[in-house]
Design an enzyme around this catalytic site. Sequence first.
Site, PDB file in Angstrom:
ATOM      1  N   ARG A  85      11.887 -11.321   3.928  1.00 27.02           N
ATOM      2  CA  ARG A  85      10.954 -10.934   4.987  1.00 27.02           C
ATOM      3  C   ARG A  85       9.553 -11.435   4.614  1.00 27.02           C
ATOM      4  NH1 ARG A  85       7.837  -5.750   5.724  1.00 27.02           N
ATOM      5  NH2 ARG A  85       6.998  -5.973   7.820  1.00 27.02           N
ATOM      6  N   HIS A 129       0.910  -9.440   9.996  1.00 26.74           N
ATOM      7  CA  HIS A 129       0.715  -8.579   8.826  1.00 26.74           C
ATOM      8  C   HIS A 129      -0.777  -8.591   8.499  1.00 26.74           C
ATOM      9  CE1 HIS A 129       3.081  -6.706   5.286  1.00 26.74           C
ATOM     10  NE2 HIS A 129       1.813  -6.419   5.077  1.00 26.74           N
ATOM     11  N   GLU A 174       3.349  -2.258  10.233  1.00 25.07           N
ATOM     12  CA  GLU A 174       2.596  -1.021  10.003  1.00 25.07           C
ATOM     13  C   GLU A 174       1.351  -0.900  10.881  1.00 25.07           C
ATOM     14  OE1 GLU A 174       1.765  -0.510   5.843  1.00 25.07           O
ATOM     15  OE2 GLU A 174       3.876  -0.406   5.303  1.00 25.07           O
ATOM     16  N   ASN A 296       9.130   1.034   6.754  1.00 27.97           N
ATOM     17  CA  ASN A 296       8.526   0.903   5.427  1.00 27.97           C
ATOM     18  C   ASN A 296       8.352   2.307   4.861  1.00 27.97           C
ATOM     19  OD1 ASN A 296       8.343  -1.755   6.208  1.00 27.97           O
ATOM     20  ND2 ASN A 296       6.116  -1.901   6.059  1.00 27.97           N
ATOM     21  N   TYR A 298       7.192   4.561   1.256  1.00 25.03           N
ATOM     22  CA  TYR A 298       6.705   4.610  -0.123  1.00 25.03           C
ATOM     23  C   TYR A 298       6.647   6.006  -0.723  1.00 25.03           C
ATOM     24  CZ  TYR A 298       5.470  -0.298   0.282  1.00 25.03           C
ATOM     25  OH  TYR A 298       5.540  -1.659   0.432  1.00 25.03           O
ATOM     26  N   GLU A 371      10.271  -2.266   3.647  1.00 20.67           N
ATOM     27  CA  GLU A 371       9.421  -2.305   2.443  1.00 20.67           C
ATOM     28  C   GLU A 371       9.680  -1.032   1.658  1.00 20.67           C
ATOM     29  OE1 GLU A 371       5.155  -2.845   2.744  1.00 20.67           O
ATOM     30  OE2 GLU A 371       5.412  -4.385   4.278  1.00 20.67           O
TER      31      GLU A 371
HETATM   32  C1  FCB Z   1       2.232  -1.702   2.648  1.00 21.37           C
HETATM   33  C2  FCB Z   1       1.852  -3.079   3.126  1.00 21.37           C
HETATM   34  C3  FCB Z   1       2.089  -4.171   2.110  1.00 21.37           C
HETATM   35  C4  FCB Z   1       1.712  -3.715   0.718  1.00 21.37           C
HETATM   36  C5  FCB Z   1       2.379  -2.413   0.392  1.00 21.37           C
HETATM   37  C6  FCB Z   1       2.106  -1.925  -1.002  1.00 21.37           C
HETATM   38  O1  FCB Z   1       1.500  -0.748   3.349  1.00 21.37           O
HETATM   39  O2  FCB Z   1       2.572  -3.401   4.293  1.00 21.37           O
HETATM   40  O3  FCB Z   1       1.376  -5.314   2.519  1.00 21.37           O
HETATM   41  O4  FCB Z   1       0.350  -3.656   0.604  1.00 21.37           O
HETATM   42  O5  FCB Z   1       1.954  -1.431   1.303  1.00 21.37           O
END
Ligand code: FCB
Length: 469
Positions: A85, A129, A174, A296, A298, A371
């Site tokens: 990607r 992006h 995002e 995405n 985290y 992500e």
């Molecule tokens: C996300 C972004 C990516 C990178 C990661 C750590 O929010 O999409 O570009 O910065 O975080």
Amino acid sequence: MTTQEEQTRTGLRFPAGFAWGAATSAYQIEGAVAEDGRGASIWDTFTKTPGRVLNGHNADVAIDHYHRYREDVAVMADLGLSAYRFSVSWPRIQPAGSGAINPKGLDFYKRLCDELRQHAIDPWLTLYHWDLPQELEDKGGWPNRDTAYRFAEYAAAVHDALKDYVHTFSTVNEPWCAAFLGYASGEHAPGRREPENAIRGAHHLNLAHGLAVQAMDARRVGGCVNLYAITPETDSERDLDAARRIDGLQNRFFLDALMLGRYPEDVLADLPFDKDFIEPGDMKTINAPIDVLLVNYYSRFTVSGAPGGAQSAAAAPTDSGSPWVGSEHVSFVNGGRPVTAMGWEIDEGGLVEILTRVAREYPPIPMVVSENGAAFEDVLDEGRIHDRERLAYVEAHLGACKQAIDAGVPLEGYFAWSLMDNFEWAWGYGKRFGLVRVDFETQERLVKDSALWYAEIIRQNRRHEPTDS
Ligand code: FCB
């Protein structure tokens, strides 16, 4: 069984055809900002403005992927990736953000896609992006409705040129970050602190998504959202309200728009502005049918409505305001979990939670984790990077993906963030997310232990797949 295999046997078995990927984005890796007719983007301007990026870093060279893409695809092939990607730089394709198309820009992505396909890696192309052409920002940026129409034109041009090369198109990466970090907190380009314009921007990013889906007509296309698991600190009314608000602005504002064609009433009520920028027909456009939802993920936020708490879960590296428009009083509380080098709490359970939630609360849609990954302080040890913490992070989150699949979630792939260390926005080169280390001086690539482990998991899973798939 080899020792390497024994070491990596985790029982992580995924369905045949699962996309094994890694992700990057144009501005973070390409460099070559003034080559082959590329125009300026808001990140070029932002990085040259003193105080915006830690240590004054910029991505003029980044990790030189524009020139080294063949070497980088070879690394992907060695790892056994089946999908990659990446994003297209809008100012490479349309230097002024509208009008003339720059064929040299398109050529670069054709060459990249060719190279990927020759190695049996599916190109997953993201159209945006965060590198808006500067000329469009000069005309008002995302708060200006016209930007959404310009985006649809750009999407159509990229689609026409690359449709035979690309496996899956996605629109805006995002939109929460692009709107609220770009126009409310100012931590990201263009660095404006205008809460009302951030909401307008968010709506126009959603509209841009819908218009682009329509403009690309019938190709495999998806939308991308960054979702967080959210917990109230206590079950007091004020903490529950804080959780509702942050969930509303972070998750539901985008999910409800894309998947249901409406904004959540409670979120609109939290926003102390006129909503006249939402025009008749917009929500239907935003709800244009998509083939896949890119998620995405985290971390988890623990939030409180009590006054006087911390502004944000992880402090921004530069002077910035609150991204939480209309809910600026909410504070972010330490949830007591281990953190990454970004200060982001590690919680793979949150990934199971959000994937099952989307499957339960929204119309059925295939999903991928587009992500997921972690920054840690890597240490070079005799030519190796023993990044056990990153490996453990990816292993735990792949386990979460598996759990979600077992619970019935139609999850079709996983993309590690990131393939390689790169330019981490306001943090410059200060945070390393790569499975592959990059020496920012020499541009040398070095596969980290986490990448070797990931490659072995991929190998074990793909071994059982028909070779012609
Ligand atoms: C996300 C972004 C990516 C990178 C990661 C750590 O929010 O999409 O570009 O910065 O975080």
